[in-house]
Design an enzyme around this catalytic site. Structure first.
Site, PDB file in Angstrom:
ATOM      1  CB  CYS A   5      -2.378 -13.396  -0.694  1.00 21.74           C
ATOM      2  SG  CYS A   5      -4.496 -14.008  -1.127  1.00 21.74           S
TER       3      CYS A   5
ATOM      4  CG  ASP B 173     -15.090  -6.068  -2.830  1.00 23.47           C
ATOM      5  OD1 ASP B 173     -13.682  -6.974  -2.686  1.00 23.47           O
ATOM      6  OD2 ASP B 173     -16.038  -6.712  -2.376  1.00 23.47           O
TER       7      ASP B 173
ATOM      8  CG  PHE C  11      -9.988  -9.173  -6.909  1.00 21.88           C
ATOM      9  CD1 PHE C  11     -10.937 -10.049  -6.330  1.00 21.88           C
ATOM     10  CD2 PHE C  11      -9.295  -9.131  -8.323  1.00 21.88           C
ATOM     11  CE1 PHE C  11     -11.202 -10.933  -7.650  1.00 21.88           C
ATOM     12  CE2 PHE C  11     -10.330  -9.816  -9.223  1.00 21.88           C
ATOM     13  CZ  PHE C  11     -10.604 -10.297  -8.859  1.00 21.88           C
TER      14      PHE C  11
ATOM     15  NE  ARG D 275      -2.799  -0.692   3.645  1.00 21.80           N
ATOM     16  CZ  ARG D 275      -2.992  -2.646   4.250  1.00 21.80           C
ATOM     17  NH1 ARG D 275      -3.558  -3.016   3.240  1.00 21.80           N
ATOM     18  NH2 ARG D 275      -2.150  -2.960   5.584  1.00 21.80           N
TER      19      ARG D 275
ATOM     20  CG  ASP E 187      -4.506  -7.941  -3.023  1.00 22.63           C
ATOM     21  OD1 ASP E 187      -4.262  -9.367  -2.515  1.00 22.63           O
ATOM     22  OD2 ASP E 187      -4.821  -7.000  -1.841  1.00 22.63           O
TER      23      ASP E 187
ATOM     24  CB  ALA F 214     -12.666  -8.500 -10.325  1.00 27.78           C
TER      25      ALA F 214
END
Length: 379
Positions: free
Chosen positions: A323, A235, A213, A197, A283, A263
């Site tokens: 992730c 989102d 996202f 960020r 993300d 998205a």
């Protein structure tokens, strides 16, 4: 205490620091869920002490290599070491991951601290069985180490200490974020993206920014505070978009374009309409929650990055993340490269990053390096 014998010679692997022992590496044996067990080599030599999971393929999570007493002194030592790492890192936030599972030698346990409120997550029933009775001692040790916890909340929706918390407001640098530790994703916020960020904030000055996202708008706030000319926040969850609006307003920023939409669908519609942004951030949540989902996840990353690359302006920047712990960094890069090729865009990889210092990774445990963030110049 039960004793389990290795059926495969993985002693060196464990002693190097890998904290997992799979069921197929063990001779048949039984123990209760979360029970402390000793693992010994075929010749009888002690290998590790850990807790047992009778259900999944991961049978033992290693707590110590020596047969030490797993008492309060041991537990306080683990918490104190973890707290010292956070203090030394000088994290400019009152939102910090205080205990990061295997990376802090407390396998299966996550403890995040948001402005004095703790949020706990257990990785499975065996981890909960072992760690839940020890939470009062963990909270006491955290306080002694300089991280007092006035309230502690579990991700199953119950107060472990103190009253049920209202949404917490945490500080990250100059930014302020609302954190819902009861209903939010993970433990309420994505602390692992703190450094990214900050980097997006540095890159956003004067740019038109798209954040897909977006969850509660962390990257959107960072971009706005960094001087973005305009920010679009997308989102699929309307409550997340509402929280993003509150976070933008809390930081004195214009709401910009807030969109509750899928998205993939948004990106396709934007491409068809000829819309572009100077900086695009993707993300997504994990596309591979299990090992058998990796092939499907790689296809999804390829599709997503093709769609995202298509809306990056000429000489723009794509910041794309995974992730998924089951997806390796090389495989993720390959999926991104394939997506960029499908979009017929030339690209250069400028940077590759991961999580911050409050998400440490054991050198012998590559599975712990789950977050992968690529900064790609697109032309």
């Amino acid at each position: 205490m039960a004793e389990l014998r290795l059926a495969k010679d993985i002693s060196r692997h464990v002693r190097l620091g890998h904290p997992w022992i799979y069921r197929d590496a063990l001779a048949p044996g039984k123990a209760a869920r979360g029970a402390v067990v000793d693992v010994v080599a075929r010749g009888g030599a002690h290998v590790a002490r850990g807790f047992f999971d009778p259900d999944g393929p991961l049978a033992v999570r290693v707590l110590a290599l020596a047969p030490v007493a797993l008492d309060e002194a041991w537990l306080h030592g683990r918490v104190a070491r973890a707290a010292a790492i956070r203090t030394a890192a000088r994290i400019d936030s009152d939102g910090v991951r205080l205990l990061h599972g295997e990376g802090d030698f407390v396998p299966g346990l996550v403890l995040d601290r948001y402005a004095g409120v703790g949020a706990v997550r257990f990785d499975g029933a065996a981890a909960e069985a072992f760690w839940r009775p020890r939470l009062p001692a963990i909270a006491a040790a955290a306080g002694e180490a300089g991280y007092p916890l006035g309230r502690v909340w579990s991700r199953r929706g119950e107060a472990l200490a103190g009253d049920a918390p209202e949404p917490v407001v945490m500080r990250e640098g100059e930014a302020r974020f609302e954190v819902d530790v009861v209903h939010g994703q993970k433990t309420g916020f994505f602390l692992d993206q703190r450094g990214n960020r900050a980097r997006v904030g540095e890159l956003a000055a004067g740019a038109r920014v798209l954040n897909v996202f977006a969850y509660t708008g962390g990257f959107s706030v960072a971009a706005g505070l960094g001087g973005a000319r305009a920010v679009t926040t997308v989102d699929v969850a309307a409550p997340a978009i509402a929280a993003a609006r509150r976070n933008l307003e809390r930081n004195g920023l214009p709401a910009g374009e807030l969109v509750a939409a899928d998205a993939f669908a948004f990106l396709e519609e934007a491409r068809a309409a000829g819309r572009t942004w100077d900086l695009v951030i993707c993300d997504p949540p994990s596309f591979a929650p299990r090992a058998d989902a990796v092939a499907r996840a790689l296809r999804a990353y390829r599709t997503l990055n093709r769609a995202a690359a298509a809306v990056v302006a000429a000489s723009g920047l794509l910041v794309t993340a995974s992730c998924s712990s089951h997806v390796t960094a090389p495989d993720f890069r390959a999926a991104v490269a394939a997506g960029l090729t499908d979009a017929r865009r030339d690209a250069r990889l400028l940077d590759a990053r991961g999580a911050g210092p409050d998400h440490p990774v054991l050198p012998a445990f590559p599975e712990g390096e789950y977050l992968k963030v690529l900064y790609v110049a697109v032309s």
